[in-house]
Scaffold this motif. Structure first.
Motif, mmCIF file in Angstrom:
data_model
loop_
_atom_site.group_PDB
_atom_site.id
_atom_site.type_symbol
_atom_site.label_atom_id
_atom_site.label_comp_id
_atom_site.label_asym_id
_atom_site.label_seq_id
_atom_site.Cartn_x
_atom_site.Cartn_y
_atom_site.Cartn_z
ATOM 1 N N LYS A 87 0.803 -1.223 0.000
ATOM 2 C CA LYS A 87 0.000 0.000 0.000
ATOM 3 C C LYS A 87 0.838 1.276 0.000
ATOM 4 O O LYS A 87 0.274 2.377 0.004
ATOM 5 N N GLN A 88 2.155 1.151 -0.005
ATOM 6 C CA GLN A 88 2.990 2.340 0.113
ATOM 7 C C GLN A 88 2.877 3.246 -1.098
ATOM 8 O O GLN A 88 2.891 4.478 -0.974
ATOM 9 N N VAL A 89 2.752 2.668 -2.292
ATOM 10 C CA VAL A 89 2.645 3.487 -3.500
ATOM 11 C C VAL A 89 1.377 4.323 -3.465
ATOM 12 O O VAL A 89 1.384 5.520 -3.783
ATOM 13 N N ALA A 90 0.261 3.709 -3.070
ATOM 14 C CA ALA A 90 -1.004 4.446 -2.994
ATOM 15 C C ALA A 90 -0.932 5.559 -1.955
ATOM 16 O O ALA A 90 -1.408 6.681 -2.190
ATOM 17 N N LYS A 91 -0.323 5.280 -0.793
ATOM 18 C CA LYS A 91 -0.177 6.309 0.234
ATOM 19 C C LYS A 91 0.713 7.450 -0.260
ATOM 20 O O LYS A 91 0.388 8.634 -0.071
ATOM 21 N N SER A 92 1.828 7.109 -0.882
ATOM 22 C CA SER A 92 2.753 8.142 -1.369
ATOM 23 C C SER A 92 2.129 8.957 -2.486
ATOM 24 O O SER A 92 2.340 10.175 -2.575
ATOM 25 N N TYR A 93 1.341 8.315 -3.333
ATOM 26 C CA TYR A 93 0.638 9.054 -4.379
ATOM 27 C C TYR A 93 -0.343 10.046 -3.763
ATOM 28 O O TYR A 93 -0.453 11.191 -4.217
ATOM 29 N N GLY A 94 -1.068 9.607 -2.748
ATOM 30 C CA GLY A 94 -2.011 10.508 -2.083
ATOM 31 C C GLY A 94 -1.325 11.698 -1.451
ATOM 32 O O GLY A 94 -1.798 12.834 -1.556
ATOM 33 N N VAL A 95 -0.178 11.446 -0.801
ATOM 34 C CA VAL A 95 0.578 12.543 -0.186
ATOM 35 C C VAL A 95 1.075 13.515 -1.247
ATOM 36 O O VAL A 95 0.955 14.741 -1.099
ATOM 37 N N THR A 96 1.627 12.998 -2.342
ATOM 38 C CA THR A 96 2.167 13.866 -3.391
ATOM 39 C C THR A 96 1.071 14.659 -4.079
ATOM 40 O O THR A 96 1.251 15.845 -4.387
ATOM 41 N N VAL A 97 -0.062 14.028 -4.341
ATOM 42 C CA VAL A 97 -1.179 14.750 -4.972
ATOM 43 C C VAL A 97 -1.682 15.855 -4.054
ATOM 44 O O VAL A 97 -1.944 16.989 -4.495
ATOM 45 N N PHE A 98 -1.813 15.565 -2.761
ATOM 46 C CA PHE A 98 -2.258 16.593 -1.809
ATOM 47 C C PHE A 98 -1.259 17.742 -1.743
ATOM 48 O O PHE A 98 -1.650 18.922 -1.787
ATOM 49 N N VAL A 99 0.030 17.421 -1.643
ATOM 50 C CA VAL A 99 1.058 18.462 -1.571
ATOM 51 C C VAL A 99 1.061 19.290 -2.848
ATOM 52 O O VAL A 99 1.174 20.526 -2.805
ATOM 53 N N THR A 100 0.925 18.646 -3.995
ATOM 54 C CA THR A 100 0.972 19.373 -5.265
ATOM 55 C C THR A 100 -0.236 20.275 -5.438
ATOM 56 O O THR A 100 -0.100 21.450 -5.815
ATOM 57 N N VAL A 101 -1.429 19.764 -5.163
ATOM 58 C CA VAL A 101 -2.656 20.553 -5.368
ATOM 59 C C VAL A 101 -2.735 21.696 -4.362
ATOM 60 O O VAL A 101 -2.899 22.874 -4.740
ATOM 61 N N VAL A 102 -2.612 21.374 -3.087
ATOM 62 C CA VAL A 102 -2.712 22.410 -2.051
ATOM 63 C C VAL A 102 -1.535 23.373 -2.141
ATOM 64 O O VAL A 102 -1.705 24.601 -2.026
ATOM 65 N N GLY A 103 -0.348 22.853 -2.357
ATOM 66 C CA GLY A 103 0.833 23.713 -2.445
ATOM 67 C C GLY A 103 0.787 24.639 -3.645
ATOM 68 O O GLY A 103 1.107 25.827 -3.527
ATOM 69 N N THR A 104 0.387 24.128 -4.802
ATOM 70 C CA THR A 104 0.321 24.969 -5.992
ATOM 71 C C THR A 104 -0.725 26.063 -5.848
ATOM 72 O O THR A 104 -0.472 27.233 -6.185
ATOM 73 N N ALA A 105 -1.909 25.708 -5.350
ATOM 74 C CA ALA A 105 -2.961 26.712 -5.168
ATOM 75 C C ALA A 105 -2.553 27.777 -4.152
ATOM 76 O O ALA A 105 -2.730 28.982 -4.386
ATOM 77 N N SER A 106 -1.978 27.340 -3.032
ATOM 78 C CA SER A 106 -1.570 28.298 -1.999
ATOM 79 C C SER A 106 -0.402 29.162 -2.473
ATOM 80 O O SER A 106 -0.396 30.381 -2.260
ATOM 81 N N ALA A 107 0.576 28.541 -3.130
ATOM 82 C CA ALA A 107 1.727 29.296 -3.614
ATOM 83 C C ALA A 107 1.329 30.288 -4.701
ATOM 84 O O ALA A 107 1.835 31.420 -4.743
ATOM 85 N N LEU A 108 0.425 29.886 -5.570
ATOM 86 C CA LEU A 108 -0.013 30.789 -6.633
ATOM 87 C C LEU A 108 -0.779 31.975 -6.063
ATOM 88 O O LEU A 108 -0.597 33.125 -6.515
ATOM 89 N N LEU A 109 -1.606 31.734 -5.064
ATOM 90 C CA LEU A 109 -2.341 32.828 -4.437
ATOM 91 C C LEU A 109 -1.406 33.777 -3.703
ATOM 92 O O LEU A 109 -1.493 35.008 -3.856
#
Length: 300
Positions: free
Chosen positions: A76-98
């Motif tokens: 299950k590590q790949v699925a967990k790591s994918y979830g973490v990376t997607v969350f970091v990318t989406v939230v980080g990009t939106a927050s950084a862009l704002l």
């Protein structure tokens, strides 16, 4: 008028045709040079490990195997790591862009009194840094972000170079827009989000893509501040996976594996799994990308 129109519709000469053929040939050759490496990585990720080690990479394989993908996707590590990376990318990009766009708007506005001082301080951070020790103490001792997912987001929320890109774009906008909106009684927040933000789509799309790539490909912050395996990003997980596979390849028939793991196949499979989402993201911002890159290049 008839003679002028007829003159404009003259047939291309032989030299023009040869030049066009040469240009198209160069473009096709450059496109193939960019496409073939990706094709080799994708296709050979399905090749058998013994074939890769004996024959190397090929433009076509005789049989397809999923051993490398089974090895990478086991557990299950790949699925967990994918979830973490997607969350970091989406939230980080939106927050950084704002944050970056609002900060750049302040630096570009004529009515901000200390905008030159803020610009100098921003530029200063591009030249001099506090060093790794000070950065680590700030994140761990003061902000207490050890083993926190926000440790992979907060350090990248404001990039000075991206801020200056937006500053150059905002300064090219007609200042009469701000004056007319101010006369109508519109506040700064409404001016930015209702007027400036919609007409800044090319620049915002370009900077947003840069931020998305930065958050998606980062493994350094995860290496520094994350010890919990459930919070490991995709890049960090792949790094540890490759280290374990390389170590296991020397063991061979040890206790970890019955046979030698698909070392080369795992490398290719991890590249395919990592690059996929970013490659799919690019077409959505492609129409804004070229225009965003050329902002400030021509002044009218």
């Amino acid at each position: 008028m008839f003679y002028m129109t007829a003159a404009l519709k003259t047939k291309p000469t032989t030299g023009d045709r040869l030049l066009a053929i040469a240009v198209y040939a160069i473009i096709i050759a450059f496109a193939l040079a960019c496409l073939i490496p990706f094709w080799l990585v994708f296709l050979n990720s399905f090749a058998e490990e013994s074939v890769l080690q004996t024959e190397g990479y090929k433009l076509w394989i005789d049989s397809f195997h999923l051993d490398a993908y089974r090895f990478v996707l086991a557990g299950k590590q790949v699925a967990k790591s994918y979830g973490v990376t997607v969350f970091v990318t989406v939230v980080g990009t939106a927050s950084a862009l704002l944050l970056t766009s609002t900060y750049a708007y302040v630096l570009s506005h004529r009515r901000v009194k200390y905008r030159n001082v803020l610009s100098f301080l921003t530029y200063f951070t591009m030249i001099f840094g506090a060093g790794l020790v000070g950065f680590y103490m700030l994140m761990v001792s003061w902000l207490h972000l050890k083993d926190s997912i926000w440790a992979m987001i907060l350090p990248y929320l404001l990039n000075p170079f991206y801020a200056f890109i937006l500053v150059a774009f905002f300064r090219n906008l007609p200042y009469e827009i701000y004056e007319s909106a101010t006369v109508d009684g519109v506040g700064d927040f409404r001016i930015f989000f209702r007027i400036v933000w919609p007409i800044s789509t090319p620049a915002l799309a370009t900077v947003g893509l840069f931020y998305a790539l930065q958050f998606w490909n980062d493994w350094w912050l995860s290496l520094l501040f994350i010890d919990d395996r459930d919070l490991h990003s995709l890049q960090m997980m792949i790094r540890q996976l490759m280290s374990s596979v390389s170590a296991a390849s020397y063991v061979g028939g040890g206790t970890a594996y019955v046979s030698q793991p698909p070392t080369e196949g795992v490398k290719l499979a991890t590249v395919c799994l990592t690059i996929g989402p970013i490659v799919l993201l690019y077409p959505y911002v492609q129409r804004h990308f070229v225009q965003g890159l050329t902002i400030g290049a021509v002044k009218g």
